[in-house]
Design a protein around this motif. Structure first.
Motif, PDB file in Angstrom:
ATOM      1  N   ASN A  15       4.610  14.239  17.865  1.00  0.00           N
ATOM      2  CA  ASN A  15       4.202  14.749  16.451  1.00  0.00           C
ATOM      3  C   ASN A  15       3.335  13.358  15.820  1.00  0.00           C
ATOM      4  O   ASN A  15       3.818  12.198  15.907  1.00  0.00           O
ATOM      5  CB  ASN A  15       5.130  15.204  15.521  1.00  0.00           C
ATOM      6  CG  ASN A  15       5.756  16.520  16.137  1.00  0.00           C
ATOM      7  OD1 ASN A  15       5.082  17.015  17.005  1.00  0.00           O
ATOM      8  ND2 ASN A  15       6.882  16.783  15.546  1.00  0.00           N
ATOM      9  N   THR A  16       2.113  13.656  15.146  1.00  0.00           N
ATOM     10  CA  THR A  16       1.666  12.797  14.415  1.00  0.00           C
ATOM     11  C   THR A  16       1.049  13.223  13.172  1.00  0.00           C
ATOM     12  O   THR A  16       0.685  14.363  12.977  1.00  0.00           O
ATOM     13  CB  THR A  16       0.398  11.928  15.246  1.00  0.00           C
ATOM     14  OG1 THR A  16      -0.069  10.838  14.610  1.00  0.00           O
ATOM     15  CG2 THR A  16      -0.547  13.132  15.419  1.00  0.00           C
ATOM     16  N   PRO A  17       1.112  12.351  11.901  1.00  0.00           N
ATOM     17  CA  PRO A  17       0.635  12.914  10.722  1.00  0.00           C
ATOM     18  C   PRO A  17      -0.796  12.776  10.304  1.00  0.00           C
ATOM     19  O   PRO A  17      -1.853  11.774  10.958  1.00  0.00           O
ATOM     20  CB  PRO A  17       1.359  11.927   9.808  1.00  0.00           C
ATOM     21  CG  PRO A  17       1.442  10.573  10.425  1.00  0.00           C
ATOM     22  CD  PRO A  17       1.572  10.955  11.827  1.00  0.00           C
ATOM     23  N   VAL A  18      -1.256  13.893   9.593  1.00  0.00           N
ATOM     24  CA  VAL A  18      -2.660  13.729   9.130  1.00  0.00           C
ATOM     25  C   VAL A  18      -2.806  14.360   7.793  1.00  0.00           C
ATOM     26  O   VAL A  18      -2.244  15.149   7.290  1.00  0.00           O
ATOM     27  CB  VAL A  18      -3.623  14.973   9.988  1.00  0.00           C
ATOM     28  CG1 VAL A  18      -4.821  14.878   9.301  1.00  0.00           C
ATOM     29  CG2 VAL A  18      -3.490  14.368  11.560  1.00  0.00           C
ATOM     30  N   ARG A  19      -3.690  13.460   6.812  1.00  0.00           N
ATOM     31  CA  ARG A  19      -3.677  14.089   5.354  1.00  0.00           C
ATOM     32  C   ARG A  19      -5.039  14.640   5.497  1.00  0.00           C
ATOM     33  O   ARG A  19      -6.032  14.008   5.745  1.00  0.00           O
ATOM     34  CB  ARG A  19      -3.745  12.753   4.438  1.00  0.00           C
ATOM     35  CG  ARG A  19      -4.122  12.929   3.166  1.00  0.00           C
ATOM     36  CD  ARG A  19      -3.136  13.747   2.165  1.00  0.00           C
ATOM     37  NE  ARG A  19      -1.711  13.348   1.968  1.00  0.00           N
ATOM     38  CZ  ARG A  19      -1.464  12.528   1.107  1.00  0.00           C
ATOM     39  NH1 ARG A  19      -2.300  12.076   0.043  1.00  0.00           N
ATOM     40  NH2 ARG A  19      -0.164  11.974   1.070  1.00  0.00           N
ATOM     41  N   VAL A  20      -4.958  15.619   4.669  1.00  0.00           N
ATOM     42  CA  VAL A  20      -6.194  16.495   4.400  1.00  0.00           C
ATOM     43  C   VAL A  20      -6.438  16.697   2.920  1.00  0.00           C
ATOM     44  O   VAL A  20      -5.612  17.143   2.068  1.00  0.00           O
ATOM     45  CB  VAL A  20      -6.231  17.869   5.151  1.00  0.00           C
ATOM     46  CG1 VAL A  20      -7.460  18.674   4.892  1.00  0.00           C
ATOM     47  CG2 VAL A  20      -6.106  17.804   6.660  1.00  0.00           C
ATOM     48  N   LEU A  21      -7.624  16.295   2.308  1.00  0.00           N
ATOM     49  CA  LEU A  21      -8.163  16.609   1.165  1.00  0.00           C
ATOM     50  C   LEU A  21      -9.063  17.644   0.842  1.00  0.00           C
ATOM     51  O   LEU A  21     -10.069  17.617   1.719  1.00  0.00           O
ATOM     52  CB  LEU A  21      -8.684  15.098   0.647  1.00  0.00           C
ATOM     53  CG  LEU A  21      -7.688  13.850   0.438  1.00  0.00           C
ATOM     54  CD1 LEU A  21      -8.535  12.641  -0.005  1.00  0.00           C
ATOM     55  CD2 LEU A  21      -6.417  14.161  -0.332  1.00  0.00           C
ATOM     56  N   LEU A  22      -8.803  18.534   0.139  1.00  0.00           N
ATOM     57  CA  LEU A  22      -9.433  19.612   0.336  1.00  0.00           C
ATOM     58  C   LEU A  22     -10.502  19.807  -1.056  1.00  0.00           C
ATOM     59  O   LEU A  22      -9.983  19.209  -2.090  1.00  0.00           O
ATOM     60  CB  LEU A  22      -8.627  21.089   0.309  1.00  0.00           C
ATOM     61  CG  LEU A  22      -7.743  21.222   1.329  1.00  0.00           C
ATOM     62  CD1 LEU A  22      -6.886  22.341   1.300  1.00  0.00           C
ATOM     63  CD2 LEU A  22      -8.617  21.531   2.787  1.00  0.00           C
ATOM     64  N   PRO A  23     -11.628  20.217  -0.873  1.00  0.00           N
ATOM     65  CA  PRO A  23     -12.639  20.406  -1.998  1.00  0.00           C
ATOM     66  C   PRO A  23     -12.209  21.345  -2.995  1.00  0.00           C
ATOM     67  O   PRO A  23     -11.556  22.371  -2.762  1.00  0.00           O
ATOM     68  CB  PRO A  23     -14.066  20.560  -1.097  1.00  0.00           C
ATOM     69  CG  PRO A  23     -13.794  21.489  -0.131  1.00  0.00           C
ATOM     70  CD  PRO A  23     -12.276  20.902   0.401  1.00  0.00           C
ATOM     71  N   SER A  24     -13.037  21.288  -4.051  1.00  0.00           N
ATOM     72  CA  SER A  24     -12.640  22.189  -5.277  1.00  0.00           C
ATOM     73  C   SER A  24     -13.309  23.351  -4.661  1.00  0.00           C
ATOM     74  O   SER A  24     -14.576  23.386  -4.136  1.00  0.00           O
ATOM     75  CB  SER A  24     -13.367  21.684  -6.349  1.00  0.00           C
ATOM     76  OG  SER A  24     -13.443  22.930  -7.747  1.00  0.00           O
ATOM     77  N   GLY A  25     -12.492  24.475  -4.945  1.00  0.00           N
ATOM     78  CA  GLY A  25     -13.080  25.831  -4.456  1.00  0.00           C
ATOM     79  C   GLY A  25     -12.840  26.347  -2.883  1.00  0.00           C
ATOM     80  O   GLY A  25     -13.153  27.459  -2.577  1.00  0.00           O
ATOM     81  N   TRP A  26     -12.053  25.476  -2.363  1.00  0.00           N
ATOM     82  CA  TRP A  26     -11.718  25.658  -1.173  1.00  0.00           C
ATOM     83  C   TRP A  26     -10.669  26.753  -0.912  1.00  0.00           C
ATOM     84  O   TRP A  26      -9.572  26.784  -1.696  1.00  0.00           O
ATOM     85  CB  TRP A  26     -11.080  24.602  -0.325  1.00  0.00           C
ATOM     86  CG  TRP A  26     -10.700  24.802   1.068  1.00  0.00           C
ATOM     87  CD1 TRP A  26     -11.394  24.604   2.212  1.00  0.00           C
ATOM     88  CD2 TRP A  26      -9.450  25.340   1.409  1.00  0.00           C
ATOM     89  NE1 TRP A  26     -10.740  25.192   3.333  1.00  0.00           N
ATOM     90  CE2 TRP A  26      -9.228  25.635   3.087  1.00  0.00           C
ATOM     91  CE3 TRP A  26      -8.271  25.529   0.923  1.00  0.00           C
ATOM     92  CZ2 TRP A  26      -8.181  25.981   3.572  1.00  0.00           C
ATOM     93  CZ3 TRP A  26      -7.024  26.027   1.406  1.00  0.00           C
ATOM     94  CH2 TRP A  26      -7.173  26.162   2.648  1.00  0.00           C
ATOM     95  N   THR A  27     -10.760  27.806  -0.297  1.00  0.00           N
ATOM     96  CA  THR A  27      -9.553  28.949  -0.137  1.00  0.00           C
ATOM     97  C   THR A  27      -9.670  29.278   1.465  1.00  0.00           C
ATOM     98  O   THR A  27     -10.628  28.858   2.196  1.00  0.00           O
ATOM     99  CB  THR A  27      -9.932  29.959  -0.776  1.00  0.00           C
ATOM    100  OG1 THR A  27     -11.304  30.777  -0.423  1.00  0.00           O
ATOM    101  CG2 THR A  27      -9.924  29.922  -2.318  1.00  0.00           C
ATOM    102  N   HIS A  28      -8.677  29.872   2.034  1.00  0.00           N
ATOM    103  CA  HIS A  28      -8.689  30.192   3.239  1.00  0.00           C
ATOM    104  C   HIS A  28      -9.924  31.194   3.595  1.00  0.00           C
ATOM    105  O   HIS A  28      -9.919  32.226   2.989  1.00  0.00           O
ATOM    106  CB  HIS A  28      -7.244  30.729   3.646  1.00  0.00           C
ATOM    107  CG  HIS A  28      -6.302  29.756   3.935  1.00  0.00           C
ATOM    108  ND1 HIS A  28      -6.279  29.216   5.026  1.00  0.00           N
ATOM    109  CD2 HIS A  28      -5.291  29.563   3.199  1.00  0.00           C
ATOM    110  CE1 HIS A  28      -5.180  28.493   4.891  1.00  0.00           C
ATOM    111  NE2 HIS A  28      -4.550  28.587   3.999  1.00  0.00           N
ATOM    112  N   GLY A  29     -10.588  30.985   4.607  1.00  0.00           N
ATOM    113  CA  GLY A  29     -11.543  31.957   4.752  1.00  0.00           C
ATOM    114  C   GLY A  29     -12.891  31.407   4.336  1.00  0.00           C
ATOM    115  O   GLY A  29     -14.128  31.858   4.653  1.00  0.00           O
TER     116      GLY A  29
END
Length: 310
Positions: free
Chosen positions: A57-71
């Motif tokens: 296993n290895t870690p990853v940080r994800v920063l999501l933009p304003s307005g992001w939603t699934h799909g």
């Protein structure tokens, strides 16, 4: 897989678009998969990714933009690569200002782990960091977060090698690349690379082999040797000269940044000769420290954003 997709979509609706999916997802492309995730601040998710290439296993940080939603999406993506021997991937968030600097950016920011001295490579005997980042993580981010094909990559120190090496070794995968105080001429500093690997508890010969006997392997992972493949690409290269500068505390001592400046100069000249659209910021006084890399990211972002339509 269709049943899983329907279940995931239903759960996403119930979560009200807050950005958190189930803790364990289905199989990813090339076998990589998310086995755990936690919310990290307003925009972030900390992923734990099971990687066949790494065997762990290895870690990853994800920063999501304003307005992001699934799909939603496809979204442009910026990959940020860390340096060796220190804080790891979260250094970009904790010390490098990545979250603040990209807050208004309509793109996904991915900050993966690359090993203390992984050198963003598939080792001859050891971890396969390049396979993980290129063949496992990129498809996984596309599947999990709706990332598109507009990608840029930037890195500091060892991560500068990763950014330029990945861009050159995988033509067309990235729209732009940036290096901040990067290790950009490994065959020009073979002893330094081998010393770093040894001091961090690994066998230098397991990385790229013997510098003479395995010269082709070394050259295949040397950004200065690969610069001819970057024709037409916008790239950004910054470095100081190692003297204490305006962002250093009083009494700071000089360091080895000047040696990296020589590597950056060679790399930039070769990339420009190959037709790359090179922007350099050789800013003079400045040490191999986070304040300069935070400033470098801020200065490079306009070019990176333009390249990926963000």
């Amino acid at each position: 897989m269709k049943g899983w997709a329907a279940l995931a979509a239903a759960v996403a609706v119930l979560l009200g678009g807050c950005g958190l999916a189930p803790a364990e997802t289905g199989p990813g492309v090339a076998g990589a998969r998310v086995v755990a995730r936690e919310k990290a601040g307003e925009r972030g998710q900390d992923l734990t990714v099971r990687s066949p290439a790494l065997g762990r296993n290895t870690p990853v940080r994800v920063l999501l933009p304003s307005g992001w939603t699934h799909g939603s999406g496809p979204w442009p993506v910026l990959y940020l690569l860390h340096g060796c021997c220190g804080a790891g991937h979260l250094g970009w968030v904790d010390e490098g200002g990545a979250e603040r600097l990209t807050a208004a950016m309509p793109a996904i920011v991915v900050v993966p782990e690359g090993g203390r001295v992984g050198f963003y490579s598939d080792w001859l005997r050891g971890p396969r960091w390049e396979t993980f980042h290129i063949k496992e993580l990129i498809p996984l981010i596309e599947m999990e977060f709706g990332a598109g094909a507009e990608r840029a990559v930037a890195g500091l120190s060892m991560g500068g090698l990763g950014a330029m090496g990945y861009a050159a070794r995988h033509p067309g995968l990235f729209r732009a690349a940036a290096s901040f105080s990067g290790v950009l001429d490994t065959t020009g500093d073979q002893a330094g690379v081998r010393r770093l690997v040894r001091e961090n508890g690994d066998d230098p010969a397991a990385l790229w082999g013997d510098p003479e006997r395995d010269r082709k392997v070394w050259e295949a992972h040397n950004p200065a040797q690969l610069a001819g493949r970057l024709g037409g690409m916008p790239i950004y290269v910054s470095c100081g000269d190692g003297r204490p500068g305006p962002l250093d505390p009083p009494g700071a001592a000089g360091d080895y940044e000047g040696a990296l400046l020589g590597q950056a100069t060679v790399f930039a000249e070769r990339a420009r000769a190959a037709g790359a659209r090179v922007t350099t910021d050789f800013y003079g006084a400045g040490t191999h420290t986070w304040p300069y890399w935070e400033r470098a990211l801020e200065r490079a972002l306009p070019m990176l954003r333009a390249a990926i339509g963000a």
